[in-house]
Scaffold this motif. Sequence first.
Motif, mmCIF file in Angstrom:
data_model
loop_
_atom_site.group_PDB
_atom_site.id
_atom_site.type_symbol
_atom_site.label_atom_id
_atom_site.label_comp_id
_atom_site.label_asym_id
_atom_site.label_seq_id
_atom_site.Cartn_x
_atom_site.Cartn_y
_atom_site.Cartn_z
ATOM 1 N N UNK A 190 7.386 -13.809 0.733
ATOM 2 C CA UNK A 190 6.948 -12.621 0.223
ATOM 3 C C UNK A 190 8.083 -12.362 -0.849
ATOM 4 N N UNK A 191 9.221 -12.418 -0.457
ATOM 5 C CA UNK A 191 10.581 -12.306 -1.310
ATOM 6 C C UNK A 191 10.479 -13.256 -2.448
ATOM 7 N N UNK A 192 10.274 -14.475 -2.182
ATOM 8 C CA UNK A 192 9.909 -15.382 -3.298
ATOM 9 C C UNK A 192 8.978 -14.939 -4.192
ATOM 10 N N UNK A 193 7.752 -14.121 -3.924
ATOM 11 C CA UNK A 193 6.859 -13.923 -4.748
ATOM 12 C C UNK A 193 7.319 -12.588 -5.132
ATOM 13 N N UNK A 194 8.226 -11.969 -5.120
ATOM 14 C CA UNK A 194 8.708 -10.727 -5.548
ATOM 15 C C UNK A 194 8.073 -9.346 -5.067
ATOM 16 N N UNK A 195 7.701 -9.681 -3.823
ATOM 17 C CA UNK A 195 7.246 -8.474 -3.340
ATOM 18 C C UNK A 195 8.179 -7.668 -2.295
ATOM 19 N N UNK A 196 9.355 -8.224 -1.911
ATOM 20 C CA UNK A 196 10.397 -7.688 -1.309
ATOM 21 C C UNK A 196 11.698 -8.227 -1.543
ATOM 22 N N UNK A 197 12.714 -7.430 -1.264
ATOM 23 C CA UNK A 197 14.105 -7.663 -1.360
ATOM 24 C C UNK A 197 14.967 -7.529 -0.040
ATOM 25 N N UNK A 198 15.674 -8.608 0.226
ATOM 26 C CA UNK A 198 16.040 -8.607 1.506
ATOM 27 C C UNK A 198 17.358 -7.574 1.496
ATOM 28 N N UNK A 210 0.560 -12.336 5.339
ATOM 29 C CA UNK A 210 1.385 -11.387 4.022
ATOM 30 C C UNK A 210 0.417 -10.390 3.580
ATOM 31 N N UNK A 211 -0.748 -10.442 3.631
ATOM 32 C CA UNK A 211 -1.584 -9.341 3.185
ATOM 33 C C UNK A 211 -1.560 -8.250 4.245
ATOM 34 N N UNK A 212 -1.448 -8.371 5.527
ATOM 35 C CA UNK A 212 -1.339 -7.352 6.659
ATOM 36 C C UNK A 212 -0.054 -6.702 6.346
ATOM 37 N N UNK A 213 1.010 -7.669 5.915
ATOM 38 C CA UNK A 213 2.479 -7.092 5.805
ATOM 39 C C UNK A 213 2.564 -6.219 4.717
ATOM 40 N N UNK A 214 1.984 -6.592 3.668
ATOM 41 C CA UNK A 214 1.857 -5.761 2.266
ATOM 42 C C UNK A 214 1.148 -4.250 2.745
ATOM 43 N N UNK A 215 0.181 -4.480 3.273
ATOM 44 C CA UNK A 215 -0.653 -3.397 3.626
ATOM 45 C C UNK A 215 0.060 -2.265 4.604
ATOM 46 N N UNK A 216 1.022 -2.693 5.501
ATOM 47 C CA UNK A 216 1.879 -1.959 6.293
ATOM 48 C C UNK A 216 2.884 -1.384 5.357
ATOM 49 N N UNK A 217 3.332 -2.179 4.330
ATOM 50 C CA UNK A 217 4.505 -1.588 3.579
ATOM 51 C C UNK A 217 4.021 -0.637 2.543
ATOM 52 N N UNK A 218 2.817 -0.724 2.185
ATOM 53 C CA UNK A 218 2.368 0.447 1.430
ATOM 54 C C UNK A 218 2.412 1.689 2.195
ATOM 55 N N UNK A 219 2.125 1.727 3.427
ATOM 56 C CA UNK A 219 2.048 2.910 3.963
ATOM 57 C C UNK A 219 3.497 3.468 4.756
ATOM 58 N N UNK A 220 4.475 2.917 4.453
ATOM 59 C CA UNK A 220 5.732 2.917 5.047
ATOM 60 C C UNK A 220 6.626 3.700 3.804
ATOM 61 N N UNK A 221 7.812 3.800 4.245
ATOM 62 C CA UNK A 221 8.701 4.518 2.962
ATOM 63 C C UNK A 221 9.489 3.766 2.311
ATOM 64 N N UNK A 222 8.715 2.487 2.151
ATOM 65 C CA UNK A 222 9.415 1.668 1.012
ATOM 66 C C UNK A 222 10.367 0.532 1.838
ATOM 67 N N UNK A 223 10.991 0.739 3.046
ATOM 68 C CA UNK A 223 11.575 -0.243 3.582
ATOM 69 C C UNK A 223 10.945 -0.606 4.906
ATOM 70 N N UNK A 224 11.118 -1.861 5.437
ATOM 71 C CA UNK A 224 10.383 -2.310 6.743
ATOM 72 C C UNK A 224 11.418 -3.371 7.048
ATOM 73 N N UNK A 225 11.459 -3.109 8.774
ATOM 74 C CA UNK A 225 12.377 -4.142 9.678
ATOM 75 C C UNK A 225 11.501 -5.189 10.119
ATOM 76 N N UNK A 226 12.057 -6.263 10.177
ATOM 77 C CA UNK A 226 11.230 -7.732 10.851
ATOM 78 C C UNK A 226 10.869 -7.184 12.457
ATOM 79 N N UNK A 227 11.532 -6.435 12.970
ATOM 80 C CA UNK A 227 11.089 -5.843 14.303
ATOM 81 C C UNK A 227 10.096 -5.022 14.450
ATOM 82 N N UNK A 228 10.029 -4.137 13.365
ATOM 83 C CA UNK A 228 8.558 -3.357 13.180
ATOM 84 C C UNK A 228 7.402 -4.376 12.853
ATOM 85 N N UNK A 229 7.531 -5.351 12.122
ATOM 86 C CA UNK A 229 6.442 -6.299 11.836
ATOM 87 C C UNK A 229 6.018 -6.883 13.310
#
Length: 226
Positions: free
Chosen positions: A194-202, A157-176
């Motif tokens: 992460x959606x349950x923890x309030x860090x992403x919206x589907x 989850x931390x790795x995903x969050x670090x990726x998200x901070x470097x991208x443009x606000x949206x991320x695709x499952x295939x990218x991960x």
Amino acid sequence: MGFAEEHQKWLDSHKNRRTGERLDRLVRGHGHGEKMFVERVWWPIFGHMDDLHPEYEVSDWRGRPYFVDLVWKPGQVKFAIEIKGYGPHVQRTDRTRYRQELNRETYLQIAGYRVVAVPYDDLESVPELTISLFKSLLAPSLLKIADGESRPYSRLERDILRMATRWNGFIRPVDLVNELGVNPRTVKKSMNSLCEKGKFRPVLAQGSNRICRYEFIHSFMDNELW
């Protein structure tokens, strides 16, 4: 979704849980100044309105109901936020009412609230000043919440969050899957968490119930929290 949609969704959620005077006060009380604070200060800082309550009812020292413009209550932390216009709050002709308002603010402090007065004029002219002040004010509380979080972020989850901070606000499952080299089912499980923890919206694909990407919900404390 943008601010307008999220703000209306947030208001409707609170309206649906209220009746009588509490509902009427929300309809009448959440006006231009309160909305401007949420849009120009709160939204840029958090990107969501979780744990933020409009026209929140508390009792004063006499046991009478009193409605605070906005209350933020994440766990044991309690902030009472009042939007202060110059005319209504300074040039009082009703001195008794003015004294009662000051006493209520003192009582809120006794009840465990941090009372914050926000100048309406600053929201119009220099909202960035209010943003800066709120970041400094809320940072210790956010760190305390993070330290006591019962569901910490996993390594993935931390790795995903670090990726998200470097991208443009949206991320695709295939990218991960491609970037992190993990199984699609593992990605799906982590994104649900992460959606349950309030860090992403589907975000659903147009005309479909399939999730095509996730919107990252930025917080100014992101770097400190992971």
